[in-house]
Design a protein around this motif. Structure first.
Motif, PDB file in Angstrom:
ATOM      1  N   THR A 253     -29.813  14.556   8.033  1.00  0.00           N
ATOM      2  CA  THR A 253     -31.271  14.234   7.102  1.00  0.00           C
ATOM      3  C   THR A 253     -30.586  13.615   5.816  1.00  0.00           C
ATOM      4  O   THR A 253     -31.261  12.645   5.308  1.00  0.00           O
ATOM      5  CB  THR A 253     -31.631  15.504   6.590  1.00  0.00           C
ATOM      6  OG1 THR A 253     -30.728  16.228   5.540  1.00  0.00           O
ATOM      7  CG2 THR A 253     -32.144  16.408   7.772  1.00  0.00           C
ATOM      8  N   LYS A 254     -29.225  13.597   5.626  1.00  0.00           N
ATOM      9  CA  LYS A 254     -28.568  12.791   4.314  1.00  0.00           C
ATOM     10  C   LYS A 254     -27.606  11.597   4.801  1.00  0.00           C
ATOM     11  O   LYS A 254     -27.120  11.044   3.914  1.00  0.00           O
ATOM     12  CB  LYS A 254     -28.084  13.855   3.498  1.00  0.00           C
ATOM     13  CG  LYS A 254     -28.952  14.875   2.813  1.00  0.00           C
ATOM     14  CD  LYS A 254     -27.942  15.844   2.038  1.00  0.00           C
ATOM     15  CE  LYS A 254     -28.936  16.749   1.488  1.00  0.00           C
ATOM     16  NZ  LYS A 254     -28.081  18.046   0.448  1.00  0.00           N
ATOM     17  N   SER A 255     -27.504  11.474   6.010  1.00  0.00           N
ATOM     18  CA  SER A 255     -26.553  10.581   6.533  1.00  0.00           C
ATOM     19  C   SER A 255     -25.348  10.879   5.903  1.00  0.00           C
ATOM     20  O   SER A 255     -24.307   9.928   5.482  1.00  0.00           O
ATOM     21  CB  SER A 255     -26.785   8.904   6.415  1.00  0.00           C
ATOM     22  OG  SER A 255     -28.153   8.849   7.177  1.00  0.00           O
ATOM     23  N   PHE A 256     -24.789  12.231   5.984  1.00  0.00           N
ATOM     24  CA  PHE A 256     -23.605  12.783   5.257  1.00  0.00           C
ATOM     25  C   PHE A 256     -22.550  13.122   6.355  1.00  0.00           C
ATOM     26  O   PHE A 256     -23.260  13.968   6.972  1.00  0.00           O
ATOM     27  CB  PHE A 256     -23.736  13.564   4.243  1.00  0.00           C
ATOM     28  CG  PHE A 256     -22.768  14.484   3.462  1.00  0.00           C
ATOM     29  CD1 PHE A 256     -21.998  13.733   2.629  1.00  0.00           C
ATOM     30  CD2 PHE A 256     -22.458  15.642   3.909  1.00  0.00           C
ATOM     31  CE1 PHE A 256     -20.836  14.247   2.148  1.00  0.00           C
ATOM     32  CE2 PHE A 256     -21.342  16.389   3.411  1.00  0.00           C
ATOM     33  CZ  PHE A 256     -20.591  15.430   2.607  1.00  0.00           C
ATOM     34  N   ALA A 257     -21.605  12.991   6.135  1.00  0.00           N
ATOM     35  CA  ALA A 257     -20.545  13.762   6.800  1.00  0.00           C
ATOM     36  C   ALA A 257     -19.360  14.445   6.077  1.00  0.00           C
ATOM     37  O   ALA A 257     -18.984  13.719   5.124  1.00  0.00           O
ATOM     38  CB  ALA A 257     -20.087  13.149   7.998  1.00  0.00           C
ATOM     39  N   SER A 258     -18.691  15.382   6.465  1.00  0.00           N
ATOM     40  CA  SER A 258     -17.493  15.986   5.872  1.00  0.00           C
ATOM     41  C   SER A 258     -16.102  16.125   6.854  1.00  0.00           C
ATOM     42  O   SER A 258     -16.894  16.634   7.948  1.00  0.00           O
ATOM     43  CB  SER A 258     -17.292  16.853   4.897  1.00  0.00           C
ATOM     44  OG  SER A 258     -17.791  17.823   5.420  1.00  0.00           O
ATOM     45  N   ALA A 259     -14.942  15.911   6.707  1.00  0.00           N
ATOM     46  CA  ALA A 259     -14.051  16.194   7.714  1.00  0.00           C
ATOM     47  C   ALA A 259     -12.959  16.787   7.189  1.00  0.00           C
ATOM     48  O   ALA A 259     -12.398  16.645   6.113  1.00  0.00           O
ATOM     49  CB  ALA A 259     -13.524  14.815   8.285  1.00  0.00           C
ATOM     50  N   THR A 260     -12.252  17.624   7.959  1.00  0.00           N
ATOM     51  CA  THR A 260     -11.235  18.686   7.618  1.00  0.00           C
ATOM     52  C   THR A 260      -9.992  18.439   8.742  1.00  0.00           C
ATOM     53  O   THR A 260     -10.123  18.546   9.753  1.00  0.00           O
ATOM     54  CB  THR A 260     -11.515  19.925   7.431  1.00  0.00           C
ATOM     55  OG1 THR A 260     -12.375  19.947   6.474  1.00  0.00           O
ATOM     56  CG2 THR A 260     -10.393  20.807   6.931  1.00  0.00           C
ATOM     57  N   ASN A 261      -8.835  18.118   8.148  1.00  0.00           N
ATOM     58  CA  ASN A 261      -7.602  18.085   8.851  1.00  0.00           C
ATOM     59  C   ASN A 261      -7.517  17.019   9.926  1.00  0.00           C
ATOM     60  O   ASN A 261      -8.523  16.967  10.658  1.00  0.00           O
ATOM     61  CB  ASN A 261      -7.433  19.619   9.576  1.00  0.00           C
ATOM     62  CG  ASN A 261      -7.061  20.648   8.765  1.00  0.00           C
ATOM     63  OD1 ASN A 261      -7.040  20.622   7.665  1.00  0.00           O
ATOM     64  ND2 ASN A 261      -6.795  21.811   9.247  1.00  0.00           N
ATOM     65  N   ASN A 262      -6.377  16.381   9.654  1.00  0.00           N
ATOM     66  CA  ASN A 262      -5.939  15.239  10.701  1.00  0.00           C
ATOM     67  C   ASN A 262      -7.120  14.356  10.918  1.00  0.00           C
ATOM     68  O   ASN A 262      -7.598  13.949  11.941  1.00  0.00           O
ATOM     69  CB  ASN A 262      -5.534  15.570  12.265  1.00  0.00           C
ATOM     70  CG  ASN A 262      -4.410  16.815  12.127  1.00  0.00           C
ATOM     71  OD1 ASN A 262      -3.322  16.248  11.534  1.00  0.00           O
ATOM     72  ND2 ASN A 262      -4.396  18.194  12.506  1.00  0.00           N
ATOM     73  N   ILE A 263      -7.696  13.527   9.652  1.00  0.00           N
ATOM     74  CA  ILE A 263      -8.712  12.916   9.580  1.00  0.00           C
ATOM     75  C   ILE A 263      -8.322  11.470   9.864  1.00  0.00           C
ATOM     76  O   ILE A 263      -7.190  11.087   9.391  1.00  0.00           O
ATOM     77  CB  ILE A 263      -9.469  12.912   8.452  1.00  0.00           C
ATOM     78  CG1 ILE A 263      -9.885  14.261   8.251  1.00  0.00           C
ATOM     79  CG2 ILE A 263     -10.591  11.908   8.221  1.00  0.00           C
ATOM     80  CD1 ILE A 263     -10.050  14.648   6.603  1.00  0.00           C
ATOM     81  N   LYS A 264      -9.178  10.611  10.722  1.00  0.00           N
ATOM     82  CA  LYS A 264      -8.743   9.359  10.865  1.00  0.00           C
ATOM     83  C   LYS A 264     -10.404   8.402  10.828  1.00  0.00           C
ATOM     84  O   LYS A 264     -11.116   8.946  11.553  1.00  0.00           O
ATOM     85  CB  LYS A 264      -8.178   8.922  12.367  1.00  0.00           C
ATOM     86  CG  LYS A 264      -8.120   7.459  12.325  1.00  0.00           C
ATOM     87  CD  LYS A 264      -7.313   7.417  13.863  1.00  0.00           C
ATOM     88  CE  LYS A 264      -7.264   5.703  14.285  1.00  0.00           C
ATOM     89  NZ  LYS A 264      -6.602   5.692  15.471  1.00  0.00           N
ATOM     90  N   ILE A 265     -10.451   7.651   9.892  1.00  0.00           N
ATOM     91  CA  ILE A 265     -11.768   6.978   9.618  1.00  0.00           C
ATOM     92  C   ILE A 265     -11.473   5.271   9.901  1.00  0.00           C
ATOM     93  O   ILE A 265     -10.674   4.961   9.105  1.00  0.00           O
ATOM     94  CB  ILE A 265     -12.300   7.308   8.349  1.00  0.00           C
ATOM     95  CG1 ILE A 265     -12.616   8.525   8.109  1.00  0.00           C
ATOM     96  CG2 ILE A 265     -13.560   6.252   8.061  1.00  0.00           C
ATOM     97  CD1 ILE A 265     -12.911   9.093   6.949  1.00  0.00           C
ATOM     98  N   THR A 266     -11.858   5.097  10.918  1.00  0.00           N
ATOM     99  CA  THR A 266     -11.921   3.503  11.388  1.00  0.00           C
ATOM    100  C   THR A 266     -12.900   2.333  10.944  1.00  0.00           C
ATOM    101  O   THR A 266     -14.029   2.928  11.136  1.00  0.00           O
ATOM    102  CB  THR A 266     -11.537   3.205  12.747  1.00  0.00           C
ATOM    103  OG1 THR A 266     -10.499   4.125  13.058  1.00  0.00           O
ATOM    104  CG2 THR A 266     -11.097   1.822  13.307  1.00  0.00           C
ATOM    105  N   ASP A 267     -12.742   1.328  10.194  1.00  0.00           N
ATOM    106  CA  ASP A 267     -13.498   0.569   9.733  1.00  0.00           C
ATOM    107  C   ASP A 267     -13.228  -0.802  10.737  1.00  0.00           C
ATOM    108  O   ASP A 267     -12.556  -1.412  10.703  1.00  0.00           O
ATOM    109  CB  ASP A 267     -13.183   0.013   8.322  1.00  0.00           C
ATOM    110  CG  ASP A 267     -14.319  -0.940   7.726  1.00  0.00           C
ATOM    111  OD1 ASP A 267     -14.798  -1.722   8.627  1.00  0.00           O
ATOM    112  OD2 ASP A 267     -14.550  -1.018   6.679  1.00  0.00           O
ATOM    113  N   THR A 268     -14.360  -0.733  11.730  1.00  0.00           N
ATOM    114  CA  THR A 268     -14.287  -1.694  12.633  1.00  0.00           C
ATOM    115  C   THR A 268     -14.418  -3.101  12.287  1.00  0.00           C
ATOM    116  O   THR A 268     -13.995  -4.065  12.739  1.00  0.00           O
ATOM    117  CB  THR A 268     -15.233  -1.364  13.908  1.00  0.00           C
ATOM    118  OG1 THR A 268     -16.510  -1.324  13.176  1.00  0.00           O
ATOM    119  CG2 THR A 268     -14.844  -0.155  14.404  1.00  0.00           C
TER     120      THR A 268
END
Length: 707
Positions: A253-268
């Motif tokens: 509903t908010k287009s929100f995400a959180s992540a925990t441990n061994n995170i990888k965020i790729t900007d394509t």
């Protein structure tokens, strides 16, 4: 006259006269109303045929449940009924089921419905072509495809579905799809709670909305609030970003995400990768925050840039993205590295800012130590603020600016403790195509110390001077030439004429030990770190067989034709590889696999060839010793063969056999027998296969009802 009176009495009874049952009779199915009663021994031996009239349907009751239909076949001796046409079943005021056909055993209290089956509870509706309903366990089950409509959650379809009415829980298996309110969920195993709208996903699963796609192999989804967790190989796809981590929380509903441990965020788009152990992403705001060993890697054609800090924030649209790294920020590239309290990089302007701490006074010792620093080859540069300017298209360094307290130091390559030094208010540097510092201009109140050498690299002396500004050219990391403008004073004396303290300008601080020489060096000052313990979700617990031992025990007293029609299915088949006849014992025959299309044309069948002129046969031994056995198999070909159900050992007595003259058309054959006792097992035998016969086999099935 007596016969007429008897029939008249029955008609009056079935028109609705109430009956009073004894305590023993209360378990029997009760016929509450019928418009007509017939007996048809030829087609329905031992049964009464009940039909509706123009007033109302046949009404049947049993143990608190009521059923209405247009026609019913009632086997009173077996406490069993078949209902046809516009069938309605009601249990209390909460469960209603409609269909074209129902089989029901009052002994086992198991119902089987087929033909446009719809089962309604207060919060959901199940639809399927066939449905099983166990009234004792209060469970319903379909295995040939169905869907569930949940008002607030949407529609769920699957190949297999099971409804636990007491727990108000669904278990779906194979090709599960939930569709509703702009969200599509796909999974192989899907547990859903009717009251809360909570869903648990197992196996490869996706949650797709207009703005995002979430993948996991274990997860949780709140269908009412559009929130959830993704675990095990979890990923979230947001436009140009892919988020991966051990545990992902999302709020669609908010287009929100959180992540925990061994995170990888790729900007394509911008070819960057962000890693760390806690992150928050706001898709609508184009905002990313990451901490706990945070690292941004900008992938370039020849050399990547690495940025590390306690906390990193990336904001803005792809074409105007800004990266802010703060608290103990460090940068590494093979030809340049840097360190500052904060580092800000603007994707659009190509400016990277190294910023000093604002929360410390300029005279504070810690503030001085934290002064931004930049290394390029052999040169160290410091100042209150440093701007590194690059061409965002060519990915090459263009220039360098140092504001206030500009200080550049390079170690003399020969002397043990000699340093070339320049100090001034501001510094402007230019890079060549190799990203090497080529020209440096120090402006305002410039001071310098140079170790001057001759062409043989012999030390001439130490040149120490003050001037308005200094211009230097570098080659191969060494000073090629320098020019002073508006010199106030200057001296060139032999090194021995200088006291040790006079060899250094005020504010000299050689910080080579802080210089990152690799990506790992970016983290060497970080405190020891332990990953957050993720509680996670319990592993998937497969459904127990709907037709378990307890239900089969109840069913063994039911009408046998009814029992076998219900339990037929892969999970209940004693023969675990129904079409792999190479796994059977082979006597004087050979099996050739995958030689012919199966009856439904989607798979292949095996061929059996006799090796001698004697009787050839194949055998499947079971572990079953007692019960009612029913064996099915598809066969075609040429020749005369025999199907046997026989005992293993003890002279192999045959309980049942079927002689078959084969044709070239697929046909399904079946035999049935009962074995009441003994220690030997039942086995299936296909025999009398002769040389020259062509025998094709497919899908052998053996079902057992405990005796």
């Amino acid at each position: 006259m007596i016969r007429t009176k008897f029939i008249y009495t029955f008609i009056i009874f079935f028109l609705g006269i109430s009956t009073f049952l004894t305590a023993q009779d209360k378990k029997k199915i009760s016929i509450e109303y019928a418009g007509r009663l017939n007996v048809d021994e030829e087609n329905y031996p031992g049964a009464k045929v009940l039909t509706r009239n123009s007033m109302q349907q046949v009404h049947i009751a049993h143990a608190g449940s009521n059923m209405w239909c247009d026609k019913a076949i009632y086997y009173s001796g077996e406490n069993f009924v078949e209902a046809y046409g516009n069938v309605i079943v009601k249990q209390g005021d909460t469960i209603t089921m409609t269909s074209k056909y129902v089989e029901y055993s009052g002994t086992s209290q198991l119902a089987f419905a087929s033909g446009e089956v719809v089962l309604k509870s207060p919060n959901s509706t199940i639809s399927s072509d066939t449905l099983y309903f166990d009234r004792i366990k209060q469970q319903s089950f379909y295995k040939s495809g169905g869907n569930v409509v949940k008002d607030s959650s949407g529609t769920i379809t699957s190949k297999i579905g099971r409804y636990y009415m007491t727990e108000k829980k669904f278990q779906f298996v194979d090709d599960v799809v939930l569709t509703g309110d702009g969200t599509v969920v796909n999974s192989n195993y899907f547990d859903f709670y009717e009251d809360t709208g909570l869903a648990y996903l197992f196996g490869p699963s996706t949650i797709t909305t207009e703005d995002s796609k979430t993948y996991c192999e274990k997860g949780f989804y709140d269908t009412k609030n559009k929130t959830g967790y993704a675990l095990k190989d979890s990923k979230i796809y947001y436009d140009d970003r892919i988020i991966e981590g051990d545990s992902l929380y999302f709020d669609n509903t908010k287009s929100f995400a959180s992540a925990t441990n061994n995170i990888k965020i790729t900007d394509t788009i911008n070819k960057s990768i962000v890693t760390g152990h806690y992150a928050e992403v706001f898709r609508a705001k184009d905002s990313l925050f990451i901490t706990k060993r945070a690292l941004v890697t900008t992938v370039q054609e020849k050399d990547s840039v690495y940025l590390h800090a306690d906390k990193i924030m990336v904001t803005g649209k792809p074409e105007n993205r800004i990266t802010r790294a703060y608290y103990n920020a460090k940068l590494f590239k093979t030809d340049i590295s840097a360190k500052a309290d904060s580092i800000h990089a603007n994707q659009n302007t190509g400016i990277t800012e190294l910023i000093n701490l604002d929360r410390f006074a300029p005279t504070d010792a810690f503030s001085t130590k934290r002064r931004p620093i930049l290394w390029n080859n052999a040169n160290q540069m410091t100042g209150d603020t440093i701007h590194l300017i690059s061409n965002s298209k060519t990915e090459k360094l263009d220039s360098l600016r140092v504001f206030n307290n500009a200080f550049i130091i390079s170690k003399d390559t020969i002397s043990e403790n000699g340093y070339n030094q320049i100090f001034g208010i501001t510094l402007v540097g230019l890079f060549n195509d190799a990203n090497e510092l080529r020209e440096v201009n120090i402006n305002k109140n410039a001071e310098s110390i140079f170790y001057t050498r001759d062409e043989n690299q012999e030390l001439i002396g130490i040149d120490k001077a003050k001037s308005g500004s200094i211009k230097m050219l570098f080659a191969n990391s060494d000073i090629e030439e320098y020019t002073r403008l508006n010199t106030v004073d200057g001296t060139l004396f032999p090194e021995k004429d200088y006291q040790e303290k006079d060899k250094f300008l005020k504010g000299f601080d050689w910080r080579e030990d802080e210089r990152p020489l690799s990506v790992d060096d970016l983290f060497k000052e970080d405190k020891p770190f332990e990953l957050t313990v993720i509680k996670g979700l319990e592993d998937y617990v497969p459904q127990e067989n709907f037709f378990d031992e307890e239900l089969l025990e109840r069913m063994k007293y039911s009408r046998k034709e009814h029992v076998f029609s219900l339990i037929v299915g892969d999970k209940n088949n004693v023969i675990k590889s129904p079409s792999e006849f190479n796994k059977w014992q082979k006597i004087k025959v050979r099996i050739i696999s995958n030689t012919e299309d199966s009856p439904e044309k989607k798979r292949t069948a095996d061929k059996v060839i006799a090796l001698t002129s004697d009787n050839g046969y194949i055998v499947y031994d079971t572990n079953e010793k007692t019960g009612v056995f029913k064996f099915y198999i598809w066969i075609k070909g040429s020749g005369n063969i025999t199907i046997n159900l026989q005992e293993k050992g003890n002279n192999y007595p045959v309980y049942e056999k079927l002689n078959i003259k084969l044709t070239n058309t697929w046909k399904k054959y079946e035999i049935e027998t009962t074995k009441k006792g003994g220690e030997n097992q039942i086995r299936c035998v296909i025999s009398n296969i002769q040389k020259g016969d062509n025998v094709y086999l497919w899908n052998a099935q053996l079902y057992v009802i405990p005796y």
